[in-house]
Design a protein around this motif. Structure first.
Motif, PDB file in Angstrom:
ATOM      1  N   ASN A  72       0.800  -1.227   0.000  1.00 29.45           N
ATOM      2  CA  ASN A  72       0.000   0.000   0.000  1.00 29.45           C
ATOM      3  C   ASN A  72       0.832   1.276   0.000  1.00 29.45           C
ATOM      4  O   ASN A  72       0.279   2.368   0.109  1.00 29.45           O
ATOM      5  CB  ASN A  72      -0.948   0.013   1.204  1.00 29.45           C
ATOM      6  CG  ASN A  72      -0.213  -0.033   2.535  1.00 29.45           C
ATOM      7  OD1 ASN A  72       1.013  -0.124   2.573  1.00 29.45           O
ATOM      8  ND2 ASN A  72      -0.959   0.019   3.632  1.00 29.45           N
ATOM      9  N   TYR A  73       2.145   1.180  -0.139  1.00 31.80           N
ATOM     10  CA  TYR A  73       2.976   2.385  -0.075  1.00 31.80           C
ATOM     11  C   TYR A  73       2.737   3.318  -1.259  1.00 31.80           C
ATOM     12  O   TYR A  73       3.077   4.498  -1.192  1.00 31.80           O
ATOM     13  CB  TYR A  73       4.457   2.008  -0.008  1.00 31.80           C
ATOM     14  CG  TYR A  73       4.902   1.431   1.322  1.00 31.80           C
ATOM     15  CD1 TYR A  73       3.999   1.201   2.353  1.00 31.80           C
ATOM     16  CD2 TYR A  73       6.234   1.102   1.544  1.00 31.80           C
ATOM     17  CE1 TYR A  73       4.398   0.662   3.557  1.00 31.80           C
ATOM     18  CE2 TYR A  73       6.649   0.565   2.755  1.00 31.80           C
ATOM     19  CZ  TYR A  73       5.725   0.346   3.755  1.00 31.80           C
ATOM     20  OH  TYR A  73       6.130  -0.186   4.951  1.00 31.80           O
ATOM     21  N   THR A  75       0.092   4.572  -2.185  1.00 35.61           N
ATOM     22  CA  THR A  75      -0.900   5.595  -1.853  1.00 35.61           C
ATOM     23  C   THR A  75      -0.270   6.817  -1.206  1.00 35.61           C
ATOM     24  O   THR A  75      -0.943   7.817  -1.013  1.00 35.61           O
ATOM     25  CB  THR A  75      -1.955   5.041  -0.889  1.00 35.61           C
ATOM     26  OG1 THR A  75      -1.336   4.757   0.381  1.00 35.61           O
ATOM     27  CG2 THR A  75      -2.598   3.777  -1.435  1.00 35.61           C
ATOM     28  N   ASP A  78      -0.241   5.821   3.180  1.00 35.22           N
ATOM     29  CA  ASP A  78       0.018   4.601   3.940  1.00 35.22           C
ATOM     30  C   ASP A  78       1.504   4.309   4.104  1.00 35.22           C
ATOM     31  O   ASP A  78       1.874   3.430   4.885  1.00 35.22           O
ATOM     32  CB  ASP A  78      -0.678   3.416   3.268  1.00 35.22           C
ATOM     33  CG  ASP A  78      -2.191   3.536   3.330  1.00 35.22           C
ATOM     34  OD1 ASP A  78      -2.724   3.625   4.446  1.00 35.22           O
ATOM     35  OD2 ASP A  78      -2.833   3.573   2.270  1.00 35.22           O
ATOM     36  N   ALA A 186      -8.834   3.261  -3.003  1.00 41.03           N
ATOM     37  CA  ALA A 186      -7.711   4.130  -3.356  1.00 41.03           C
ATOM     38  C   ALA A 186      -7.552   4.099  -4.867  1.00 41.03           C
ATOM     39  O   ALA A 186      -7.434   3.023  -5.460  1.00 41.03           O
ATOM     40  CB  ALA A 186      -6.430   3.654  -2.676  1.00 41.03           C
ATOM     41  N   GLY A 431      -6.992   0.237  -5.135  1.00 42.98           N
ATOM     42  CA  GLY A 431      -6.830  -0.421  -3.845  1.00 42.98           C
ATOM     43  C   GLY A 431      -8.133  -0.427  -3.080  1.00 42.98           C
ATOM     44  O   GLY A 431      -8.944   0.503  -3.193  1.00 42.98           O
ATOM     45  N   LEU A 434      -6.850  -0.504   1.859  1.00 40.21           N
ATOM     46  CA  LEU A 434      -5.415  -0.749   1.972  1.00 40.21           C
ATOM     47  C   LEU A 434      -4.858  -0.380   3.338  1.00 40.21           C
ATOM     48  O   LEU A 434      -3.749  -0.791   3.688  1.00 40.21           O
ATOM     49  CB  LEU A 434      -4.668   0.022   0.880  1.00 40.21           C
ATOM     50  CG  LEU A 434      -4.905  -0.463  -0.553  1.00 40.21           C
ATOM     51  CD1 LEU A 434      -4.110   0.377  -1.533  1.00 40.21           C
ATOM     52  CD2 LEU A 434      -4.550  -1.931  -0.699  1.00 40.21           C
ATOM     53  N   TYR A 435      -5.583   0.391   4.099  1.00 35.95           N
ATOM     54  CA  TYR A 435      -5.141   0.769   5.442  1.00 35.95           C
ATOM     55  C   TYR A 435      -5.408  -0.339   6.459  1.00 35.95           C
ATOM     56  O   TYR A 435      -4.976  -0.245   7.608  1.00 35.95           O
ATOM     57  CB  TYR A 435      -5.876   2.038   5.890  1.00 35.95           C
ATOM     58  CG  TYR A 435      -7.378   1.936   5.763  1.00 35.95           C
ATOM     59  CD1 TYR A 435      -8.144   1.306   6.737  1.00 35.95           C
ATOM     60  CD2 TYR A 435      -8.035   2.448   4.645  1.00 35.95           C
ATOM     61  CE1 TYR A 435      -9.513   1.185   6.613  1.00 35.95           C
ATOM     62  CE2 TYR A 435      -9.410   2.334   4.512  1.00 35.95           C
ATOM     63  CZ  TYR A 435     -10.141   1.704   5.498  1.00 35.95           C
ATOM     64  OH  TYR A 435     -11.502   1.581   5.364  1.00 35.95           O
ATOM     65  N   GLY A 439      -7.167  -5.575   3.445  1.00 30.17           N
ATOM     66  CA  GLY A 439      -7.142  -4.837   2.190  1.00 30.17           C
ATOM     67  C   GLY A 439      -6.348  -5.548   1.103  1.00 30.17           C
ATOM     68  O   GLY A 439      -5.565  -6.461   1.363  1.00 30.17           O
ATOM     69  N   ASN A 441      -4.932  -4.930  -3.372  1.00 26.75           N
ATOM     70  CA  ASN A 441      -4.921  -4.224  -4.648  1.00 26.75           C
ATOM     71  C   ASN A 441      -5.614  -5.076  -5.698  1.00 26.75           C
ATOM     72  O   ASN A 441      -5.595  -6.306  -5.636  1.00 26.75           O
ATOM     73  CB  ASN A 441      -3.485  -3.947  -5.093  1.00 26.75           C
ATOM     74  CG  ASN A 441      -2.770  -2.960  -4.191  1.00 26.75           C
ATOM     75  OD1 ASN A 441      -3.195  -1.825  -4.041  1.00 26.75           O
ATOM     76  ND2 ASN A 441      -1.674  -3.391  -3.575  1.00 26.75           N
ATOM     77  N   HIS A 481      -4.154 -11.711  -4.682  1.00 27.16           N
ATOM     78  CA  HIS A 481      -3.453 -11.225  -3.487  1.00 27.16           C
ATOM     79  C   HIS A 481      -3.192 -12.390  -2.529  1.00 27.16           C
ATOM     80  O   HIS A 481      -2.095 -12.532  -1.978  1.00 27.16           O
ATOM     81  CB  HIS A 481      -4.289 -10.147  -2.802  1.00 27.16           C
ATOM     82  CG  HIS A 481      -3.772  -9.719  -1.470  1.00 27.16           C
ATOM     83  ND1 HIS A 481      -2.689  -8.881  -1.315  1.00 27.16           N
ATOM     84  CD2 HIS A 481      -4.184 -10.027  -0.209  1.00 27.16           C
ATOM     85  CE1 HIS A 481      -2.453  -8.687  -0.028  1.00 27.16           C
ATOM     86  NE2 HIS A 481      -3.346  -9.369   0.663  1.00 27.16           N
TER      87      HIS A 481
END
Length: 576
Positions: A72-73, A75, A78, A186, A431, A434-435, A439, A441, A481
């Motif tokens: 999730n980086y 975004t 996050d 996201a 996403g 994602l937090y 979560g 993608n 995922h």
């Protein structure tokens, strides 16, 4: 002054001893995409060379860090707890953070720091090249729908500069209240960052927005940008002339030893800017010479439309409205294509999936299309072999909607540098939650999804639908995922129409796809934005063919239930 140089994993420091001020240059880098990773390393090396060659304006500790976009980086929001927590790259001594992408160029780091010296590093502020929406758009969650044209958001690839106090306040807020988002989805990290800052922080001393600020006269407000007094209590992107969408740099500034800018200089050169992506319509030089393939590089394999199988998802009510648009635009480039529908129609022809049409989701239909496509590909390969034509080499399965417009040549060039024998899942990434721990993608179906054949076989074997109408793209994303297959993002794919995106971004990266036909002229979109040259006028368009389209409102109740229940064991079939 003594100079020390440190090289760590993904990070190097250049320390001019005696100073306490820190500058963090962060390079956000996609994973599992070799060309992007090469650009990240090249940018880091360029910055290292600039630092070694130049005399900087004051004592600094300059950190240059490659941050890989794990999970999730991408975004940005996050990624902040990671920077402040585990790595401690963002600390009390950090005055400025220069946030770059893999395709950001820093023409002169020294002159950029001189420019920042003229600005207040203790202010809660951030700077970039401002983009604006022409109309309310679904990709920005219809934010400021009454008047979206006033709200600026940064062009990520051009670079963003944050003050230390702002990013520390933001990181703390995200860490303690990660789920406070406008949407569980996201989509566009830049716009979602700008909106999060606008809604949750204020430029006062503490930075925290303790209570909503109300308009004095009750007319207008922050929603439509008309209340200037209210906007003073908000953090809004500051447009910086030295951050540009494209290069516009004086030759004298290309060298680290160039003369410094005068504080009174009005003609500020571009010190940060986005680099255009290599045009997908042009193959690497060592692949093509005089129009013919010469040699294949170690990392790229010449790819044409003959290596792709296009599975087009349609239904009976759109046969006469949408299929003629495809046939008139990108179909001539996609020789190996098949229309999969709820009914068989020999006049087109379409093949029935055996699945009745539903208004939303289409999960069962999409899985049936994958199964039927793999069967058809296998039969084509066997037939070609029997005819003495050698084994036909179909490498990729591309699944699109019947209201998707494509550039097949650009897609061919893009796929040339992906390994078709690996598990490749490529398209436009969104996403979901994602937090949170549940979560994931996923790639949006409307933009078109590219599967390598090994991955398509894995999906058919291991994934299934909770209901016939579950959201197909999200179910596939969740399943993959769980299986450890990453969603590979390409900004050339688009889930929406051209008018839903900034023209600046569309001009930087030649588009591969668009989705939705309402309020558009499909043939114009194909020619203008997708570089299309074909026009098969033998198939006439029905009246109003581009005037209607359906809007999907996904019911995610079942999906949430399955996410909450956890993943199945790796040896089991993943029932979603």
């Amino acid at each position: 002054m003594q100079l020390k140089f440190y090289l760590l994993s993904g990070l190097f420091l250049l320390s001019f001893l005696g100073g306490n001020s820190e500058i963090l240059v962060l390079i956000s880098c996609p994973t599992a995409q070799p060309l992007a990773e090469q650009n990240c390393r090249a940018l880091r090396e360029n910055l290292r060379q600039q630092q070694l060659a130049a005399a900087f304006p004051q004592d600094y500790v300059i950190k240059v860090h490659i941050m890989y976009e794990l999970f999730n980086y991408w975004t940005l929001l996050d990624a902040l707890p990671h920077l402040q927590g585990q790595t401690r790259l963002l600390n009390a001594h950090t005055e400025w953070i220069i946030w770059c992408q893999h395709n950001t160029h820093v023409s002169s780091l020294r002159v950029l720091l001189e420019q920042l010296q003229q600005q207040n590093s203790q202010e809660l502020a951030y700077y970039g090249h401002a983009l604006y929406d022409a109309e309310a758009t679904i990709v920005h969650h219809f934010a400021h729908y009454k008047n979206p044209t006033w709200f600026p958001y940064p062009m990520l690839s051009a670079g963003i500069i944050f003050t230390g106090p702002l990013l520390r306040s933001l990181a703390e807020l995200v860490a303690i209240n990660a789920s406070k988002r406008h949407s569980e989805f996201a989509i566009d990290a830049a716009h979602e960052l700008a909106r999060y800052l606008f809604d949750n922080l204020s430029p006062n001393a503490s930075g925290k927005l303790k209570a909503p600020y109300n308009s004095v006269n009750g007319k207008g407000g922050a929603e439509d940008g008309t209340d200037g007094q209210m906007l003073q209590h908000k953090i809004i992107l500051k447009s910086a002339a030295y951050i540009c969408p494209r290069a516009n740099v004086s030759p004298s500034l290309s060298s680290p030893s160039s003369a410094s800018l005068s504080p009174k200089t009005t003609d500020v050169p571009c010190l940060l800017h986005a680099k255009p992506e290599t045009s997908p319509t042009v193959l690497p030089a060592d692949l093509v010479a005089n129009g013919r393939k010469v040699v294949e590089t170690a990392s790229c394999l010449h790819t044409t439309s003959s290596h792709m199988y296009f599975a087009i998802k349609t239904c009976a009510k759109f046969h006469k409205e949408r299929i003629p648009i495809i046939e008139r635009t990108w179909a001539p480039d996609a020789r190996q294509r098949k229309y999969y529908s709820d009914v068989a129609d020999a006049s087109i022809p379409t093949e029935s999936t055996g699945i009745p049409n539903v208004e939303t989701g289409h999960c069962a239909k999409t899985l049936a299309i994958l199964q039927l496509s793999l069967k058809d590909i296998s039969e084509q390969m066997k037939w070609a072999e029997r005819q003495g034509q050698g084994r036909q080499s179909i490498r990729w399965l591309v699944v699109v909607d019947d209201d998707t417009l494509l550039s097949v040549p650009r897609l061919s060039a893009l796929l040339s540098c992906y390994n078709h024998s690996a598990h490749i899942y490529l398209g436009e990434r969104y996403g979901y939650r994602l937090y949170a721990s549940d979560g994931f993608n996923y790639l949006t179906g409307g933009a078109g999804i590219v599967f390598s054949l090994p991955l398509a076989r894995l999906i058919v074997k291991r994934c299934s639908c909770p209901t016939i109408a579950a959201p197909d793209d999200m179910v596939l994303g969740y399943c993959l995922h769980a299986l450890g297959v990453p969603a590979l993002h390409s900004p050339a794919f688009h889930q929406a129409r051209p008018q839903d995106y900034s023209p600046t971004l569309l001009q930087l990266i030649p588009p591969i796809s668009f989705h939705k036909l309402e309020h558009t002229q499909p043939v114009h979109t194909y020619r203008h934005w997708l570089g299309g040259a074909y026009d098969n006028t033998s198939l006439g368009l029905t009246p109003g063919a581009a005037a209607r389209a359906t809007t999907s409102n996904y019911d995610l109740g079942l999906l949430k239930m399955h996410v909450a229940s956890g993943f199945e064991a790796a040896s089991k079939h993943l029932d979603l």
